[in-house]
Design an enzyme around this catalytic site. Structure first.
Site, PDB file in Angstrom:
ATOM      1  N   ASP A   1      -9.460  -0.794 -13.444  1.00 26.10           N
ATOM      2  CA  ASP A   1     -10.692  -0.504 -14.172  1.00 26.10           C
ATOM      3  C   ASP A   1     -11.922  -0.392 -13.283  1.00 26.10           C
ATOM      4  O   ASP A   1     -12.907   0.225 -13.657  1.00 26.10           O
ATOM      5  CB  ASP A   1     -10.931  -1.522 -15.299  1.00 26.10           C
ATOM      6  CG  ASP A   1     -10.935  -2.972 -14.816  1.00 26.10           C
ATOM      7  OD1 ASP A   1     -10.550  -3.222 -13.667  1.00 26.10           O
ATOM      8  OD2 ASP A   1     -11.317  -3.847 -15.605  1.00 26.10           O
TER       9      ASP A   1
ATOM     10  N   GLU B   1       0.390  -1.536  -5.023  1.00 24.40           N
ATOM     11  CA  GLU B   1      -0.564  -1.317  -3.930  1.00 24.40           C
ATOM     12  C   GLU B   1       0.053  -1.511  -2.544  1.00 24.40           C
ATOM     13  O   GLU B   1      -0.360  -0.848  -1.582  1.00 24.40           O
ATOM     14  CB  GLU B   1      -1.772  -2.260  -4.092  1.00 24.40           C
ATOM     15  CG  GLU B   1      -2.663  -1.933  -5.278  1.00 24.40           C
ATOM     16  CD  GLU B   1      -2.213  -2.578  -6.585  1.00 24.40           C
ATOM     17  OE1 GLU B   1      -2.920  -2.411  -7.605  1.00 24.40           O
ATOM     18  OE2 GLU B   1      -1.155  -3.260  -6.574  1.00 24.40           O
TER      19      GLU B   1
ATOM     20  N   HIS C   1     -12.723 -10.842 -14.847  1.00 25.91           N
ATOM     21  CA  HIS C   1     -11.304 -10.793 -14.502  1.00 25.91           C
ATOM     22  C   HIS C   1     -11.177 -10.293 -13.056  1.00 25.91           C
ATOM     23  O   HIS C   1     -12.050  -9.589 -12.543  1.00 25.91           O
ATOM     24  CB  HIS C   1     -10.545  -9.866 -15.452  1.00 25.91           C
ATOM     25  CG  HIS C   1     -11.004  -8.438 -15.429  1.00 25.91           C
ATOM     26  ND1 HIS C   1     -12.216  -8.032 -15.928  1.00 25.91           N
ATOM     27  CD2 HIS C   1     -10.411  -7.312 -14.957  1.00 25.91           C
ATOM     28  CE1 HIS C   1     -12.357  -6.728 -15.773  1.00 25.91           C
ATOM     29  NE2 HIS C   1     -11.275  -6.260 -15.184  1.00 25.91           N
ATOM     30  N   HIS C   2     -10.127 -10.645 -12.402  1.00 23.20           N
ATOM     31  CA  HIS C   2      -9.840 -10.335 -10.994  1.00 23.20           C
ATOM     32  C   HIS C   2     -10.705 -11.134 -10.023  1.00 23.20           C
ATOM     33  O   HIS C   2     -10.647 -10.895  -8.816  1.00 23.20           O
ATOM     34  CB  HIS C   2      -9.990  -8.841 -10.676  1.00 23.20           C
ATOM     35  CG  HIS C   2      -9.100  -7.932 -11.467  1.00 23.20           C
ATOM     36  ND1 HIS C   2      -7.968  -8.363 -12.109  1.00 23.20           N
ATOM     37  CD2 HIS C   2      -9.192  -6.589 -11.709  1.00 23.20           C
ATOM     38  CE1 HIS C   2      -7.396  -7.337 -12.722  1.00 23.20           C
ATOM     39  NE2 HIS C   2      -8.125  -6.259 -12.498  1.00 23.20           N
TER      40      HIS C   2
ATOM     41  N   GLY D   1       6.462  -5.088  11.938  1.00 24.11           N
ATOM     42  CA  GLY D   1       7.814  -5.416  11.495  1.00 24.11           C
ATOM     43  C   GLY D   1       7.921  -5.944  10.079  1.00 24.11           C
ATOM     44  O   GLY D   1       8.672  -6.888   9.823  1.00 24.11           O
TER      45      GLY D   1
ATOM     46  N   ASP E   1      20.110  -2.359   3.172  1.00 21.15           N
ATOM     47  CA  ASP E   1      20.139  -2.698   1.753  1.00 21.15           C
ATOM     48  C   ASP E   1      19.157  -3.812   1.424  1.00 21.15           C
ATOM     49  O   ASP E   1      18.506  -3.796   0.376  1.00 21.15           O
ATOM     50  CB  ASP E   1      21.560  -3.080   1.302  1.00 21.15           C
ATOM     51  CG  ASP E   1      22.219  -4.122   2.204  1.00 21.15           C
ATOM     52  OD1 ASP E   1      21.691  -4.411   3.301  1.00 21.15           O
ATOM     53  OD2 ASP E   1      23.283  -4.655   1.810  1.00 21.15           O
TER      54      ASP E   1
ATOM     55  N   ASN F   1      25.250  -3.480   4.536  1.00 22.11           N
ATOM     56  CA  ASN F   1      26.015  -4.480   5.293  1.00 22.11           C
ATOM     57  C   ASN F   1      25.788  -5.876   4.711  1.00 22.11           C
ATOM     58  O   ASN F   1      25.816  -6.878   5.414  1.00 22.11           O
ATOM     59  CB  ASN F   1      25.682  -4.435   6.790  1.00 22.11           C
ATOM     60  CG  ASN F   1      24.178  -4.358   7.045  1.00 22.11           C
ATOM     61  OD1 ASN F   1      23.378  -4.691   6.161  1.00 22.11           O
ATOM     62  ND2 ASN F   1      23.793  -3.932   8.234  1.00 22.11           N
TER      63      ASN F   1
ATOM     64  N   GLY G   1      23.240  -7.644   3.336  1.00 17.82           N
ATOM     65  CA  GLY G   1      22.173  -8.608   3.582  1.00 17.82           C
ATOM     66  C   GLY G   1      21.316  -8.295   4.779  1.00 17.82           C
ATOM     67  O   GLY G   1      21.244  -7.161   5.254  1.00 17.82           O
TER      68      GLY G   1
ATOM     69  N   GLU H   1      18.297 -10.750  10.666  1.00 17.71           N
ATOM     70  CA  GLU H   1      18.069 -12.188  10.540  1.00 17.71           C
ATOM     71  C   GLU H   1      19.337 -12.971  10.879  1.00 17.71           C
ATOM     72  O   GLU H   1      19.283 -14.044  11.490  1.00 17.71           O
ATOM     73  CB  GLU H   1      17.620 -12.530   9.110  1.00 17.71           C
ATOM     74  CG  GLU H   1      16.478 -11.680   8.566  1.00 17.71           C
ATOM     75  CD  GLU H   1      15.150 -11.958   9.242  1.00 17.71           C
ATOM     76  OE1 GLU H   1      15.128 -12.659  10.276  1.00 17.71           O
ATOM     77  OE2 GLU H   1      14.142 -11.453   8.746  1.00 17.71           O
TER      78      GLU H   1
END
Length: 596
Positions: free
Chosen positions: A56, A79, A144-145, A443, A473, A500, A502, A506
């Site tokens: 708005d 966003e 608001h916001h 990253g 994925d 693969n 996951g 990591e």
């Protein structure tokens, strides 16, 4: 085309003209809405797409955007994705900027991660935040916001951390000058900037007189005396090295519009050239003097030996982050290094501020081109991709990437997600005039999906070829909604989803068997119907389980033609990773060792 120094002088003249306009006051005979003034300047910068989400506090300005003849409102699912899209757009459309529009508070904070990534990786983006009226900002009602405590400037303070400069528009007197200032900063510094547009200023009128003067888009000229000294010193160092010089090109050569000057240097001197990961595609990877990617101890052995044995390294636009330098394993002493940057130059231990590479490079090239015959005696290893002859039909990382390199075509835009994709693609060459995008420093996983949207739109503007995304994925689940925007805008990227099971990067960093690195498996081939291709005419989806199926698909001319959006689920082993990722993970693991 004007030489770099002439462009810098022209920009300096425009800076002075705009400063005089500010001091003189503006002619009110031809007035324009502040919102329209901003759009006119963005059009001048070559912007044809604006990303964001309506709210708005920006809806009135959005009317002006939607009615603009050349700037298209894209509209995004959220966003964060919009900020990623603006990032990808700016990377592909060199010389322009990515533009993001959000609403006050909730919208701009959602986009902040994308803005931080653009700041980190030096991408020119403009964040326009529609904010409450000046009266509301002064009286501070519990809108608001807001945070409910009257701190209407909290989001501005947050934006200051992740943007180079900010224009907080508060009146009609300075609005035009403030818009011009930050847009020039955005282009010249290659960093994001932030503009607040209050609801009651979007349609306030100001003079259009300033629009007759082009925005300054180039840094100030180098100091002639210092620049001359620097060039003499570089030429002296190269002579002492007896021409045994290797060039390393990196991201800032791309970000700060020095690619043409860099290529001219290389072609006229014949020096061997290598790229850091963030500089991939800065140099034509089919060029006979291009040797591949140098990334410290992670480099291919033949590349590492050639780079580190050179008597002198000429580093152009270097960004020595951990993943861009093999976890800081460059074995090149400062005493053998000359660094050219956007706004400074280093010769060994000496730094020369305000001597930028764009203006310096052409003059340096003119002094060096006479030594080409000697430079051509330096051998450069051929940068090729060799598809290994594996005995099984499993799609391994070692096989996948060199096989994919045979699929690429000139002028393709190739985007690789942080993780297996960004590491896997380093060891394979791209065709002539390709554009490579990856977010190696910041990253943020999932960045590539929104970035693909922006990149595909920019690729159309720039008459480039296909847009090809490689994403895991796990990463795709973070930002998958933006596939629906691609369908709505009629874009036709090819998306390879590496399934693969996951977060592979990591797993190699820590917790190889831990549940926190697992994800829920989705029905990837059913995704595009859910996201907007209700009758199946806008897209095609495939699953390939082995080498034979993938090869058959890649060799299908209809698939390669990319006539619709295509998603390919590639089934890969859970604990397999590219060579470079495995080495980087081992190095990072030692650096980030957890105390037990």
């Amino acid at each position: 085309m004007l030489a770099a120094t002439e462009k810098a002088l022209e920009a300096e003249m425009n800076r002075l003209k705009l400063a005089v306009k500010t001091l003189q006051g503006e002619d009110k005979s031809e007035e324009i809405y502040i919102g329209s003034y901003l759009l006119a300047r963005l059009e001048e910068l070559g912007v044809t797409s604006m990303f964001g989400v309506p709210g708005d506090f920006n809806l009135g300005f959005l009317d002006l955007v939607e009615d603009h003849p050349t700037i298209d409102w894209v509209g995004n699912c959220n966003e964060l994705n919009a900020s990623y899209a603006a990032d990808g757009y700016a990377r592909v459309k060199q010389g322009s900027v990515g533009v993001l529009l959000t609403t006050f508070g909730v919208g701009e904070l959602s986009a902040m991660n994308g803005m931080a990534g653009a700041f980190s990786e030096m991408v020119p983006m403009v964040h326009i935040a529609g904010v409450p009226s000046l009266r509301q900002q002064a009286t501070k009602p519990m809108l608001h916001h807001t945070l409910g405590d009257g701190r209407f400037d909290a989001y501005i303070k947050a934006a200051e951390q992740f943007t180079y400069s900010q224009a907080i528009l508060t009146n009609t007197v300075s609005a035009g000058a403030e818009i011009d200032r930050v847009l020039s900063d955005c282009v010249i510094k290659g960093r994001p900037v932030y503009i607040t547009l209050p609801t009651d200023l979007a349609y306030a009128k100001i003079s259009s007189d300033r629009l007759k003067i082009p925005l300054p888009r180039h840094p100030s000229p180098n100091n002639a005396d210092v620049e001359s000294f620097v060039i003499d010193e570089i030429v002296k160092q190269i002579a002492e090295a007896d021409g045994d010089v290797v060039v390393i090109a990196d991201a800032c050569a791309i970000r700060h519009d020095a690619i043409d000057e860099l290529k001219d240097l290389l072609y006229k001197t014949g020096y061997p050239v290598y790229c850091a990961p963030m500089g991939k595609s800065a140099i034509d990877e089919t060029y006979e003097r291009y040797g591949g990617i140098y990334v410290g101890s992670i480099s291919r052995p033949e590349i590492k030996e050639k780079v580190e044995s050179a008597k002198l390294i000429l580093s152009i636009g270097s960004l020595k982050s951990d993943f861009n330098s093999g976890n800081f394993t460059y074995s090149i002493p400062t005493t053998r290094t000359i660094e050219l940057h956007s706004h400074w130059t280093n010769i060994k231990y000496a730094e020369f501020p305000n001597i930028g590479m764009k203006q310096l490079l052409p003059k340096l090239t003119a002094r060096l081109e006479g030594g080409k015959a000697k430079a051509l005696q330096l051998e450069v290893p051929r940068f090729d991709a060799h598809v290994p002859q594996e005995t099984d039909d499993i799609i391994s990382q070692a096989w996948f990437w060199p096989r994919m390199s045979k699929f690429f075509e000139p002028k393709d835009v190739v985007i690789a997600e942080t993780g297996t994709s960004s590491f896997g693609i380093l060891d394979v060459p791209l065709p002539k005039d390709s554009v490579f995008l990856s977010q190696i420093l910041w990253g943020s996983i999932g960045w590539t999906v929104g970035s693909t949207l922006g990149a595909a739109l920019a690729a159309k503007d720039c008459n480039l070829n296909r847009t090809i995304l490689f994403v895991g994925d796990g990463s795709l689940q973070l930002t998958v909604q933006e596939l629906s925007t691609m369908l709505r805008k009629g874009l036709k990227p090819i998306i390879f989803v590496l399934n693969n099971s996951g977060y592979t990067i990591e797993r190699f960093l820590h917790g190889k068997e831990r549940k926190y690195n697992d994800i829920v498996n989705w029905k990837w081939t059913g995704l595009l119907e859910v996201l907007g291709d209700l009758d199946g005419t806008l897209s095609k989806s495939y699953t390939v389980n082995n080498k034979s199926e993938l090869t058959e698909l890649l060799e299908n001319p209809k698939f390669a033609a990319a006539e619709v959006l295509q998603l390919v689920e590639v089934m890969m082993p859970k604990h397999d990773a590219p060579r470079a990722l495995q080495v980087q993970a081992e190095l990072s693991g030692k650096t980030n060792q957890y105390a037990l």
